[in-house]
Design a protein around this motif. Structure first.
Motif, PDB file in Angstrom:
ATOM      1  N   ASN A   3      33.940  37.553  36.980  1.00 37.19           N
ATOM      2  CA  ASN A   3      34.509  38.446  35.972  1.00 37.19           C
ATOM      3  C   ASN A   3      35.920  38.855  36.359  1.00 37.19           C
ATOM      4  O   ASN A   3      36.291  38.786  37.540  1.00 37.19           O
ATOM      5  CB  ASN A   3      33.646  39.709  35.840  1.00 37.19           C
ATOM      6  N   VAL A   4      36.670  39.315  35.372  1.00 34.21           N
ATOM      7  CA  VAL A   4      38.001  39.841  35.636  1.00 34.21           C
ATOM      8  C   VAL A   4      37.861  40.995  36.630  1.00 34.21           C
ATOM      9  O   VAL A   4      36.975  41.832  36.507  1.00 34.21           O
ATOM     10  CB  VAL A   4      38.674  40.313  34.325  1.00 34.21           C
ATOM     11  N   GLY A   5      38.711  40.982  37.645  1.00 31.91           N
ATOM     12  CA  GLY A   5      38.676  42.020  38.672  1.00 31.91           C
ATOM     13  C   GLY A   5      37.916  41.614  39.921  1.00 31.91           C
ATOM     14  O   GLY A   5      38.044  42.266  40.962  1.00 31.91           O
ATOM     15  N   ASP A   6      37.124  40.544  39.846  1.00 28.80           N
ATOM     16  CA  ASP A   6      36.392  40.084  41.027  1.00 28.80           C
ATOM     17  C   ASP A   6      37.362  39.566  42.079  1.00 28.80           C
ATOM     18  O   ASP A   6      38.353  38.891  41.764  1.00 28.80           O
ATOM     19  CB  ASP A   6      35.416  38.942  40.676  1.00 28.80           C
ATOM     20  N   HIS A   7      37.068  39.887  43.334  1.00 32.32           N
ATOM     21  CA  HIS A   7      37.830  39.345  44.455  1.00 32.32           C
ATOM     22  C   HIS A   7      37.128  38.059  44.896  1.00 32.32           C
ATOM     23  O   HIS A   7      35.916  38.056  45.140  1.00 32.32           O
ATOM     24  CB  HIS A   7      37.875  40.336  45.608  1.00 32.32           C
ATOM     25  N   VAL A   8      37.905  36.989  44.973  1.00 30.77           N
ATOM     26  CA  VAL A   8      37.340  35.680  45.274  1.00 30.77           C
ATOM     27  C   VAL A   8      38.171  34.986  46.353  1.00 30.77           C
ATOM     28  O   VAL A   8      39.298  35.392  46.647  1.00 30.77           O
ATOM     29  CB  VAL A   8      37.301  34.782  44.009  1.00 30.77           C
ATOM     30  N   VAL A   9      37.598  33.942  46.917  1.00 33.37           N
ATOM     31  CA  VAL A   9      38.282  33.114  47.909  1.00 33.37           C
ATOM     32  C   VAL A   9      38.299  31.690  47.402  1.00 33.37           C
ATOM     33  O   VAL A   9      37.267  31.157  46.971  1.00 33.37           O
ATOM     34  CB  VAL A   9      37.574  33.174  49.278  1.00 33.37           C
ATOM     35  N   TYR A  10      39.474  31.095  47.457  1.00 32.30           N
ATOM     36  CA  TYR A  10      39.643  29.698  47.070  1.00 32.30           C
ATOM     37  C   TYR A  10      40.003  28.926  48.335  1.00 32.30           C
ATOM     38  O   TYR A  10      40.963  29.298  49.027  1.00 32.30           O
ATOM     39  CB  TYR A  10      40.754  29.580  46.019  1.00 32.30           C
ATOM     40  N   PRO A  11      39.234  27.895  48.690  1.00 31.78           N
ATOM     41  CA  PRO A  11      39.489  27.179  49.937  1.00 31.78           C
ATOM     42  C   PRO A  11      40.958  26.813  50.118  1.00 31.78           C
ATOM     43  O   PRO A  11      41.620  26.367  49.191  1.00 31.78           O
ATOM     44  CB  PRO A  11      38.626  25.925  49.812  1.00 31.78           C
ATOM     45  N   TYR A  12      41.407  27.057  51.333  1.00 33.35           N
ATOM     46  CA  TYR A  12      42.751  26.733  51.799  1.00 33.35           C
ATOM     47  C   TYR A  12      43.825  27.639  51.226  1.00 33.35           C
ATOM     48  O   TYR A  12      44.933  27.662  51.708  1.00 33.35           O
ATOM     49  CB  TYR A  12      43.069  25.259  51.523  1.00 33.35           C
ATOM     50  N   HIS A  13      43.534  28.410  50.166  1.00 35.16           N
ATOM     51  CA  HIS A  13      44.511  29.337  49.603  1.00 35.16           C
ATOM     52  C   HIS A  13      44.251  30.768  50.051  1.00 35.16           C
ATOM     53  O   HIS A  13      45.157  31.582  50.061  1.00 35.16           O
ATOM     54  CB  HIS A  13      44.485  29.294  48.064  1.00 35.16           C
TER      55      HIS A  13
END
Length: 163
Positions: A3-13
């Motif tokens: 959802n909008v506002g979720d903190h996420v991790v994108y590999p290598y970024h």
């Protein structure tokens, strides 16, 4: 999914925040795109919803998992002996591409251990991987602990031997 506002991790970024979910019409096909902003690099990425699973995008860790990260950053004798013979390790690059904060912490453990044993420091590729691992963890710690970049680097330095 996210959802909008979720903190996420994108590999290598590293870690970022979903700022928007936009519907785009591309070649007559409507697709939802997640707009993710990575504050540490000041980069915005648009990721199509149908590629989320294969991209490795994940939510950030929970605060209670930070202790696992600290443990993984501790150099081991095994890691030190394994790394000593090579100028740099493709294994570290593979770990960084996984998108796992624990894998990034293991890279720090491997390379700080190796750095402590070498009189002339790390090779350039190892230094780059160590910097990438720290930056990856910093980006996530900033969001998990709600701290500044400087505080996150200080946390890593205080919790990894020889860093």
């Amino acid at each position: 999914m996210f959802n909008v506002g979720d903190h996420v991790v994108y590999p290598y970024h590293g870690a970022g925040t979903i700022k928007d979910i936009e519907e785009k019409d591309i070649l007559g096909e409507k697709l939802n795109y997640y707009v993710v902003f990575f504050p540490l690099n000041h980069v915005t990425l648009m990721l199509p919803e149908n590629r989320i699973k294969s991209s490795g995008l994940r939510k950030i860790i929970q605060p209670k998992q930070i202790e696992e990260v600290v443990t993984a950053m501790q150099p081991t004798e095994y890691a030190s002996k394994k790394e000593a013979a090579r100028p740099y390790s493709k294994e570290n690059e593979t770990l960084l591409k996984s998108g796992s904060i624990i894998d990034a912490a293991m890279v720090i453990a491997n390379l700080t251990s190796k750095e402590g044993e070498r009189t002339n420091g790390l090779h350039m590729e190892d230094r780059k991987n160590l910097d990438r691992a720290k930056q990856f963890i910093v980006s996530e710690l900033m969001l998990v602990k709600n701290i500044s970049e400087e505080e996150a680097y200080q946390f890593i330095n205080e919790n990894s031997k020889g860093a």
